[in-house]
Enzyme design. Structure first.
Site, short mmCIF file in Angstrom:
data_model
loop_
_atom_site.label_atom_id
_atom_site.label_comp_id
_atom_site.label_asym_id
_atom_site.label_seq_id
_atom_site.Cartn_x
_atom_site.Cartn_y
_atom_site.Cartn_z
N PRO A 122 13.26 33.56 37.57
CA PRO A 122 14.67 33.15 37.50
C PRO A 122 15.15 33.10 36.04
CG PRO A 122 13.25 31.23 37.83
CD PRO A 122 12.34 32.40 37.61
N PHE B 2 0.16 20.01 26.60
CA PHE B 2 -0.06 21.41 26.24
C PHE B 2 -0.51 21.56 24.77
CE2 PHE B 2 2.68 25.24 24.88
CZ PHE B 2 1.62 26.13 24.98
N ASN C 192 9.54 27.52 19.93
CA ASN C 192 9.10 27.57 21.33
C ASN C 192 7.64 28.03 21.38
OD1 ASN C 192 12.08 27.58 21.98
ND2 ASN C 192 11.18 27.77 24.03
N LYS D 128 14.76 13.90 20.42
CA LYS D 128 13.81 14.29 19.36
C LYS D 128 14.45 14.08 17.98
CE LYS D 128 10.21 15.81 19.77
NZ LYS D 128 8.88 15.17 19.92
N ASN E 252 15.29 36.07 26.21
CA ASN E 252 14.56 35.70 27.42
C ASN E 252 14.39 36.90 28.34
OD1 ASN E 252 14.48 33.09 26.47
ND2 ASN E 252 16.28 32.42 27.62
N ALA F 243 18.40 15.78 21.55
CA ALA F 243 19.02 14.59 20.93
C ALA F 243 17.97 13.49 20.76
CB ALA F 243 20.19 14.10 21.77
N TYR G 11 17.22 16.13 25.64
CA TYR G 11 15.87 16.29 25.06
C TYR G 11 15.96 16.41 23.54
CZ TYR G 11 11.78 18.78 23.25
OH TYR G 11 10.71 19.17 22.48
N ASP H 118 23.40 29.46 34.77
CA ASP H 118 22.93 29.11 33.43
C ASP H 118 22.69 27.61 33.31
OD1 ASP H 118 22.15 29.52 30.86
OD2 ASP H 118 24.04 30.37 30.17
N THR I 184 10.71 19.56 16.82
CA THR I 184 10.99 20.85 17.44
C THR I 184 12.17 21.56 16.77
OG1 THR I 184 11.95 21.81 19.45
CG2 THR I 184 12.26 19.49 19.18
N ASP I 185 12.19 22.89 16.87
CA ASP I 185 13.34 23.64 16.34
C ASP I 185 14.63 23.30 17.09
OD1 ASP I 185 12.79 24.98 18.76
OD2 ASP I 185 12.79 26.99 17.88
N GLU I 186 14.48 22.70 18.29
CA GLU I 186 15.68 22.42 19.09
C GLU I 186 16.58 21.36 18.45
OE1 GLU I 186 15.48 22.48 23.22
OE2 GLU I 186 13.60 23.58 23.31
P1 NAD Z 1 3.83 18.34 27.26
O1 NAD Z 1 4.98 17.93 28.09
O2 NAD Z 1 2.95 19.46 27.69
O3 NAD Z 1 2.85 17.08 27.02
C1 NAD Z 1 3.32 15.80 26.71
C2 NAD Z 1 2.13 14.84 26.75
O4 NAD Z 1 2.60 13.55 26.36
C3 NAD Z 1 1.53 14.70 28.13
O5 NAD Z 1 0.12 14.67 28.05
C4 NAD Z 1 2.06 13.35 28.62
O6 NAD Z 1 1.18 12.71 29.52
C5 NAD Z 1 2.16 12.59 27.31
N1 NAD Z 1 3.17 11.53 27.35
C6 NAD Z 1 4.47 11.61 27.78
N2 NAD Z 1 5.06 10.41 27.68
C7 NAD Z 1 4.15 9.56 27.14
C8 NAD Z 1 4.17 8.19 26.76
N3 NAD Z 1 5.27 7.43 26.92
N4 NAD Z 1 3.07 7.65 26.21
C9 NAD Z 1 1.95 8.40 26.05
N5 NAD Z 1 1.84 9.68 26.40
C10 NAD Z 1 2.95 10.27 26.93
O7 NAD Z 1 4.42 18.60 25.81
P2 NAD Z 1 4.12 19.77 24.76
O8 NAD Z 1 4.85 20.99 25.18
O9 NAD Z 1 2.65 19.82 24.52
O10 NAD Z 1 4.85 19.19 23.48
C11 NAD Z 1 4.14 18.31 22.59
C12 NAD Z 1 5.07 17.94 21.45
O11 NAD Z 1 5.50 19.13 20.79
C13 NAD Z 1 6.35 17.23 21.91
O12 NAD Z 1 6.62 16.20 20.99
C14 NAD Z 1 7.41 18.31 21.87
O13 NAD Z 1 8.68 17.76 21.60
C15 NAD Z 1 6.91 19.17 20.73
N6 NAD Z 1 7.28 20.60 20.78
C16 NAD Z 1 7.05 21.33 21.91
C17 NAD Z 1 7.37 22.69 21.91
C18 NAD Z 1 7.12 23.55 23.14
O14 NAD Z 1 7.60 24.70 23.17
N7 NAD Z 1 6.39 23.10 24.12
C19 NAD Z 1 7.92 23.29 20.78
C20 NAD Z 1 8.13 22.50 19.64
C21 NAD Z 1 7.79 21.16 19.65
P1 TYD Z 2 11.94 26.55 28.29
O1 TYD Z 2 10.60 27.17 28.47
O2 TYD Z 2 12.41 25.56 29.29
O3 TYD Z 2 11.94 25.92 26.83
P2 TYD Z 2 13.18 25.30 25.99
O4 TYD Z 2 14.31 25.01 26.88
O5 TYD Z 2 12.54 24.11 25.40
O6 TYD Z 2 13.51 26.34 24.97
O7 TYD Z 2 13.05 27.69 28.20
C1 TYD Z 2 12.94 28.75 27.28
C2 TYD Z 2 14.15 29.62 27.49
O8 TYD Z 2 14.08 30.21 28.79
C3 TYD Z 2 15.45 28.84 27.47
O9 TYD Z 2 16.46 29.64 26.86
C4 TYD Z 2 15.78 28.63 28.94
C5 TYD Z 2 15.20 29.86 29.59
N1 TYD Z 2 14.73 29.70 30.97
C6 TYD Z 2 15.14 30.58 31.97
O10 TYD Z 2 15.92 31.53 31.73
N2 TYD Z 2 14.66 30.39 33.23
C7 TYD Z 2 13.82 29.37 33.56
O11 TYD Z 2 13.45 29.23 34.75
C8 TYD Z 2 13.40 28.48 32.53
C9 TYD Z 2 12.47 27.34 32.83
C10 TYD Z 2 13.87 28.69 31.24
#
Ligand code: NAD
Ligand code: TYD
Length: 349
Positions: free
Chosen positions: A213, A21, A187, A162, A257, A160, A158, A281, A134-136
């Site tokens: 959900p 993404f 997020n 990161k 949410n 932990a 997850y 939850d 990530t902020d997590e």
């Molecule tokens: P995503 O799950 O959409 O994409 C992950 C990508 O990594 C995929 O293309 C997958 O094929 C590739 N991948 C997974 N394991 C791999 C491996 N062992 N070797 C090579 N490629 C591999 O993730 P995202 O949501 O785009 O997140 C990207 C980064 O940003 C992550 O490090 C995540 O922790 C961080 N992040 C995400 C969010 C969010 O809200 N999505 C927020 C803050 C930080």
């Molecule tokens: P998510 O998109 O899974 O991101 P993250 O857990 O990395 O923050 O979830 C965002 C928030 O939405 C989180 O508080 C969990 C909640 N959530 C729901 O309430 N229902 C759902 O089906 C999902 C996937 C998440």
């Protein structure tokens, strides 16, 4: 050679996880903004990786996709072109709910993979190693906004993994002199997000006249950042961040949410009475994330996309790109791409 000079002298980067993404937004924006830049994208094409995410750049002579796993030293070595000046690591297992079922892939990619990349960074003498975090990693923010100096207190497998990835990055900075940077993004939402995450799950369910959900009471607070703003923030830190530092990339859009669900119900013309359901939850569910973005603002980055605009454009994107997400929701997605493109891309790798 200074870090800045090294980065400028070679416009060749290794980006990992670029078919996911946020990584796909990053590659598209980085190539568009710098006509000299060349990117190799190392991605294992897990369930979350998708070749369609970078359809528009895959024919560029400045872009090369290599299929491989970041925890495999040989795959990483093969992806590193001579003269690579930066490694930007997006590759991760990224979904909390999956980590609660099976933490092993999270350890392999988010911890072992980071170590393998750091070793490769030493061998290639890169000028920058940027770990996308990530902020997590902060865990629950009970009150106020957390700064980069706040302790890390992750609360699920997850986050932990990161946090452990970040610890490794700092270890390699201290012990081996790797010029590292860390970003901690909020997020993230926008086009091309895999529909297991809250916002695309809600939108695609609502398009299909299904309910959304909500975990527990839905009063958990998250801060939302558009994927393009997140990508630009990472580019900014890569160019201007001070080596060794972490930077919060906050969206400035805190909301429960339940509020997100209501906004999306409105945008999709559905009623909460019929299309909202509270479900069990998530175990150990963090109640609130909130970070101060002041340190990244001082570098000159700020998110540009207003939440209302970003959210309604995201709804429109999912409405106009049903082919993209329906394949995923039907569950044939990975097999489909393996069949269609597996051999061809193995050859290119
Ligand atoms: P995503 O799950 O959409 O994409 C992950 C990508 O990594 C995929 O293309 C997958 O094929 C590739 N991948 C997974 N394991 C791999 C491996 N062992 N070797 C090579 N490629 C591999 O993730 P995202 O949501 O785009 O997140 C990207 C980064 O940003 C992550 O490090 C995540 O922790 C961080 N992040 C995400 C969010 C969010 O809200 N999505 C927020 C803050 C930080
Ligand atoms: P998510 O998109 O899974 O991101 P993250 O857990 O990395 O923050 O979830 C965002 C928030 O939405 C989180 O508080 C969990 C909640 N959530 C729901 O309430 N229902 C759902 O089906 C999902 C996937 C998440």
């Amino acid at each position: 050679m200074s870090v800045e000079h090294g980065l400028a002298a070679s416009r060749r980067w290794l980006v990992t996880g670029g078919l996911g993404f946020i990584g796909s937004h990053f590659i598209r924006i980085a190539l568009a903004e710098d006509p000299e830049l060349e990117i190799v994208n190392l991605d294992a094409l897990t369930y979350a990786g998708n070749l369609m995410n970078l359809r528009d750049v895959e024919c560029s002579s400045r872009y090369r996709f290599v299929r491989g796993d970041i925890s495999d030293p040989a795959a990483v070595k093969a992806a590193i072109d001579p003269g690579v000046s930066a490694i930007v690591n997006f590759a991760a297992e990224s979904h909390v709910d999956r980590s609660l079922i099976d933490a092993e892939p999270f350890k392999k990619t988010n911890v072992t993979g980071v170590r393998v990349l750091l070793e490769a960074a030493i061998a290639a003498r890169v000028a920058r190693f940027l770990q996308v975090s990530t902020d997590e990693v902060y865990g629950d923010a009970v009150t106020g906004e957390l700064s980069e100096e706040s302790p890390l207190s992750p609360s699920n497998p997850y986050s932990a993994s990161k946090a452990e990835g970040e610890a490794l990055v700092q270890e390699y900075r201290r012990d081996r002199g790797v010029p590292v940077l860390v970003t901690r993004g909020s997020n993230t939402y926008g086009p091309y997000q895999y529909p297991e995450k809250l916002i695309p799950l809600c939108i695609t369910n609502l398009i299909d006249n299904e309910s959304v959900p909500l975990y527990g009471d839905g009063m958990q607070v998250r801060d939302w950042l558009h994927a393009e703003d997140h990508a630009r923030g990472i580019l900014h830190v890569l160019g201007s961040g001070v080596s060794g530092n972490a930077y919060n990339l906050a969206g400035g859009n805190s909301c429960t949410n339940l509020e997100i669900a209501h906004r999306l119900l409105g945008a999709c013309g559905r009623s909460p009475l019929t299309h909202l359901r509270h479900v069990s939850d998530r175990p150990n569910h963090d109640r609130r994330y909130a970070m101060s973005g002041a340190k990244a603002h001082a570098l000159g980055w700020r998110p540009r996309i207003p939440f209302d605009t970003g959210l309604s454009e995201t709804v429109e994107w999912y409405k106009s790109n049903e082919e993209w997400w329906r394949r995923i929701k039907r569950g044939e997605f990975t097999a489909y791409w393996e069949r269609q493109y597996g051999a061809r891309f193995e050859e290119r790798a």
